[in-house]
Scaffold this motif. Structure first.
Motif, mmCIF file in Angstrom:
data_model
loop_
_atom_site.group_PDB
_atom_site.id
_atom_site.type_symbol
_atom_site.label_atom_id
_atom_site.label_comp_id
_atom_site.label_asym_id
_atom_site.label_seq_id
_atom_site.Cartn_x
_atom_site.Cartn_y
_atom_site.Cartn_z
ATOM 1 N N PHE A 1 6.119 -3.138 4.521
ATOM 2 C CA PHE A 1 6.843 -2.745 3.316
ATOM 3 C C PHE A 1 5.923 -2.829 2.101
ATOM 4 O O PHE A 1 5.083 -3.720 1.993
ATOM 5 C CB PHE A 1 8.069 -3.636 3.125
ATOM 6 C CG PHE A 1 9.123 -3.430 4.172
ATOM 7 C CD1 PHE A 1 10.135 -2.500 3.974
ATOM 8 C CD2 PHE A 1 9.076 -4.120 5.373
ATOM 9 C CE1 PHE A 1 11.100 -2.291 4.944
ATOM 10 C CE2 PHE A 1 10.035 -3.915 6.347
ATOM 11 C CZ PHE A 1 11.050 -2.996 6.140
ATOM 12 N N VAL A 2 6.118 -1.908 1.143
ATOM 13 C CA VAL A 2 5.104 -1.717 0.104
ATOM 14 C C VAL A 2 4.878 -2.962 -0.764
ATOM 15 O O VAL A 2 3.737 -3.273 -1.105
ATOM 16 C CB VAL A 2 5.441 -0.483 -0.765
ATOM 17 C CG1 VAL A 2 6.703 -0.706 -1.596
ATOM 18 C CG2 VAL A 2 4.270 -0.118 -1.660
ATOM 19 N N THR A 3 5.939 -3.689 -1.121
ATOM 20 C CA THR A 3 5.720 -4.867 -1.975
ATOM 21 C C THR A 3 4.910 -5.934 -1.244
ATOM 22 O O THR A 3 4.010 -6.541 -1.825
ATOM 23 C CB THR A 3 7.064 -5.468 -2.431
ATOM 24 O OG1 THR A 3 7.914 -5.637 -1.288
ATOM 25 C CG2 THR A 3 7.742 -4.582 -3.460
ATOM 26 N N ILE B 1 2.686 6.037 -5.873
ATOM 27 C CA ILE B 1 2.768 4.854 -6.720
ATOM 28 C C ILE B 1 3.679 5.057 -7.929
ATOM 29 O O ILE B 1 3.894 4.122 -8.707
ATOM 30 C CB ILE B 1 1.370 4.393 -7.195
ATOM 31 C CG1 ILE B 1 0.720 5.448 -8.086
ATOM 32 C CG2 ILE B 1 0.484 4.069 -5.998
ATOM 33 C CD1 ILE B 1 -0.600 4.984 -8.697
ATOM 34 N N ASP B 2 4.231 6.260 -8.071
ATOM 35 C CA ASP B 2 5.136 6.524 -9.194
ATOM 36 C C ASP B 2 6.608 6.439 -8.802
ATOM 37 O O ASP B 2 7.486 6.564 -9.660
ATOM 38 C CB ASP B 2 4.851 7.914 -9.775
ATOM 39 C CG ASP B 2 3.463 7.994 -10.400
ATOM 40 O OD1 ASP B 2 3.103 7.043 -11.112
ATOM 41 O OD2 ASP B 2 2.751 8.978 -10.159
ATOM 42 N N ALA B 3 6.897 6.212 -7.512
ATOM 43 C CA ALA B 3 8.280 6.069 -7.072
ATOM 44 C C ALA B 3 8.905 4.857 -7.760
ATOM 45 O O ALA B 3 8.277 3.805 -7.904
ATOM 46 C CB ALA B 3 8.340 5.895 -5.558
ATOM 47 N N ARG C 1 17.652 -2.694 -13.049
ATOM 48 C CA ARG C 1 16.403 -2.354 -13.732
ATOM 49 C C ARG C 1 15.440 -1.723 -12.735
ATOM 50 O O ARG C 1 15.310 -2.177 -11.594
ATOM 51 C CB ARG C 1 15.757 -3.596 -14.356
ATOM 52 C CG ARG C 1 16.646 -4.294 -15.374
ATOM 53 C CD ARG C 1 15.895 -5.408 -16.083
ATOM 54 N NE ARG C 1 14.786 -4.875 -16.868
ATOM 55 C CZ ARG C 1 13.940 -5.650 -17.558
ATOM 56 N NH1 ARG C 1 14.070 -6.966 -17.549
ATOM 57 N NH2 ARG C 1 12.963 -5.097 -18.254
ATOM 58 N N MET C 2 14.739 -0.677 -13.173
ATOM 59 C CA MET C 2 13.804 0.027 -12.305
ATOM 60 C C MET C 2 12.361 -0.365 -12.600
ATOM 61 O O MET C 2 11.994 -0.613 -13.754
ATOM 62 C CB MET C 2 13.947 1.538 -12.476
ATOM 63 C CG MET C 2 15.228 2.108 -11.912
ATOM 64 S SD MET C 2 15.242 3.923 -11.986
ATOM 65 C CE MET C 2 15.265 4.195 -13.757
ATOM 66 N N HIS C 3 11.569 -0.384 -11.540
ATOM 67 C CA HIS C 3 10.129 -0.593 -11.654
ATOM 68 C C HIS C 3 9.440 0.349 -10.675
ATOM 69 O O HIS C 3 9.983 0.677 -9.619
ATOM 70 C CB HIS C 3 9.750 -2.045 -11.340
ATOM 71 C CG HIS C 3 10.321 -3.037 -12.307
ATOM 72 N ND1 HIS C 3 9.725 -3.329 -13.504
ATOM 73 C CD2 HIS C 3 11.444 -3.783 -12.254
ATOM 74 C CE1 HIS C 3 10.450 -4.228 -14.153
ATOM 75 N NE2 HIS C 3 11.496 -4.519 -13.415
ATOM 76 N N SER C 4 8.255 0.766 -11.012
ATOM 77 C CA SER C 4 7.488 1.647 -10.132
ATOM 78 C C SER C 4 6.578 0.828 -9.223
ATOM 79 O O SER C 4 6.343 -0.363 -9.456
ATOM 80 C CB SER C 4 6.639 2.625 -10.961
ATOM 81 O OG SER C 4 5.630 1.912 -11.669
ATOM 82 N N PRO D 1 7.725 12.390 3.790
ATOM 83 C CA PRO D 1 8.027 13.825 3.840
ATOM 84 C C PRO D 1 9.046 14.249 2.778
ATOM 85 O O PRO D 1 8.949 15.328 2.210
ATOM 86 C CB PRO D 1 8.597 14.013 5.250
ATOM 87 C CG PRO D 1 8.007 12.896 6.046
ATOM 88 C CD PRO D 1 7.904 11.736 5.094
ATOM 89 N N ALA D 2 10.059 13.423 2.539
ATOM 90 C CA ALA D 2 11.058 13.692 1.496
ATOM 91 C C ALA D 2 11.230 12.397 0.710
ATOM 92 O O ALA D 2 11.834 11.450 1.195
ATOM 93 C CB ALA D 2 12.383 14.139 2.100
ATOM 94 N N GLU D 3 10.679 12.351 -0.463
ATOM 95 C CA GLU D 3 10.645 11.116 -1.248
ATOM 96 C C GLU D 3 11.948 10.896 -2.005
ATOM 97 O O GLU D 3 12.600 11.832 -2.455
ATOM 98 C CB GLU D 3 9.468 11.169 -2.244
ATOM 99 C CG GLU D 3 9.294 9.902 -3.073
ATOM 100 C CD GLU D 3 9.030 8.676 -2.236
ATOM 101 O OE1 GLU D 3 10.010 7.981 -1.884
ATOM 102 O OE2 GLU D 3 7.855 8.404 -1.924
ATOM 103 N N VAL D 4 12.332 9.643 -2.118
ATOM 104 C CA VAL D 4 13.424 9.224 -2.987
ATOM 105 C C VAL D 4 12.768 8.704 -4.260
ATOM 106 O O VAL D 4 12.093 7.679 -4.247
ATOM 107 C CB VAL D 4 14.271 8.122 -2.323
ATOM 108 C CG1 VAL D 4 15.326 7.615 -3.294
ATOM 109 C CG2 VAL D 4 14.914 8.642 -1.049
ATOM 110 N N GLU D 5 12.928 9.429 -5.341
ATOM 111 C CA GLU D 5 12.161 9.117 -6.549
ATOM 112 C C GLU D 5 12.749 7.980 -7.383
ATOM 113 O O GLU D 5 12.036 7.117 -7.863
ATOM 114 C CB GLU D 5 12.042 10.381 -7.418
ATOM 115 C CG GLU D 5 11.248 11.511 -6.776
ATOM 116 C CD GLU D 5 9.767 11.211 -6.622
ATOM 117 O OE1 GLU D 5 9.290 10.259 -7.263
ATOM 118 O OE2 GLU D 5 9.100 11.922 -5.867
#
Length: 343
Positions: free
Chosen positions: A197-199, A222-224, A256-259, A288-292
């Motif tokens: 997982f990315v984190t 990295i902008d998701a 709250r959102m963070h990239s 293939p299909a990103e959730v932004e």
């Protein structure tokens, strides 16, 4: 009387944190595990020493009926799933069997054992059910922030399977009067998160770079943007959902959102490094299909359950980096000792 809880997915981060929380609340807790020789059993037992285990498999209906009948739980928490989203494009059928049909099988097991059908297992006992739904169900979200009424538009086989699990849980609540709820949890992380997982990939990479064991870290988009919180906070919300007079679904997040870029910055900054010197973009890691954009509207969970997160995003990333610094240093030292011994 002491309450009894059965948790699927006990070897995952949520399973262990939830087991710890319930035991502190005075519960007897069982973890569903496929095969008692499971290599993860010892690790979970070290984290939660008072935990008991019962055999069962979300792909085997009979084993779930036997497990529920044996444990006789007051509450069942279905956290078991294949939760790494990119894998769902590679093994879509398997992910659907576990994440979608596994929910149905567990609901059927509860229905049989609790007496909601003419089954020889029926006991007449009400069993409350929690389904671990996911913000990935929102996918290409129709609105931001997302709330309980937001329309689902999943963008991965994982999200589609989770949507089925969520809807079948609601259907059993409406069809059979079952106390069944769906917790639509947004991204939640911890030092116990898997390294895929990315984190955790970031915190582990930062630790290894800081200790001189690697120099570069490959990432995808990295902008998701995500709504990230601490898993230890979110299991409290799971428990609270099953303590209400009436069942209902709840969105759980920080609001709250963070990239991914923010996560990198916080992690590298914590050890005095600049992420731009170490991170490169690997196109193969882009979905293939990103959730932004995913962000929770937490109005209902705050007002009805009185829940709120205690660990903020920056503190979470620092916590994970500190844990991985210790983990990597110990692992590296142990490896050196083994090499010296073999020499």
């Amino acid at each position: 009387m002491t309450k009894r809880a059965l948790i699927t997915g006990i070897t995952g981060q949520d399973g262990s944190y939830l087991a710890e929380h319930l035991i502190r609340e005075g519960y007897q807790v069982w973890g569903l595990m496929r095969g008692q020789a499971n290599p993860h059993k010892m690790r979970v037992s070290r984290l939660v020493s008072e935990l008991s285990f019962v055999d069962g498999d979300l792909m085997d209906q009979a084993s779930l009926v036997s497990a529920v009948d044996l444990v006789q739980p007051d509450e069942v928490y279905n956290l078991g799933a294949i939760s790494f989203v990119p894998m769902s494009w590679q093994q879509a059928e398997l992910v659907t069997e576990v994440n979608a049909m596994g929910v149905l099988r567990m609901l059927e097991a509860i229905r049989m054992v609790s007496g909601l059908s003419n089954s020889r297992y029926a006991t007449g006992k009400q069993i409350r059910f929690y389904q671990a739904s996911s913000s990935e169900m929102f996918g290409k979200a129709a609105e931001t922030p997302q709330r309980e009424s937001t329309v689902f538009h999943p963008r991965s086989p994982y999200g589609v399977a989770k949507a089925y699990g969520h809807f079948i849980t609601r259907n059993y609540r409406e069809s059979f009067g079952m106390y069944a709820v769906g917790g639509i949890l947004f991204n939640h992380e911890s030092p116990r998160r898997g390294s895929e997982f990315v984190t955790r990939k970031i915190s582990l990479g930062v630790a290894r770079i800081k200790l001189g064991l690697q120099d570069k870290l490959a990432l995808g988009n990295i902008d998701a943007l995500r709504d990230w919180g601490f898993a230890g906070d979110y299991v409290r919300a799971m428990h609270l959902m099953l303590q209400q007079d009436r069942p209902g679904d709840y969105v759980v997040g920080t609001g709250r959102m963070h990239s991914v870029r923010d996560a990198m910055s916080a992690a590298f900054e914590h050890v005095g490094l600049d992420w731009r010197d170490h991170v490169y973009i690997d196109p193969a890691l882009v979905r293939p299909a990103e959730v932004e954009i995913l962000c929770a509207d937490t109005t209902r969970v705050r007002e009805e359950l009185g829940w709120k997160p205690e660990v903020d995003f920056a503190s979470l990333m620092r916590m994970m980096v500190d844990a991985d610094l210790k983990h990597v240093a110990t692992e590296h030292e142990y490896g050196d000792l083994l090499a010296a011994a073999s020499w």
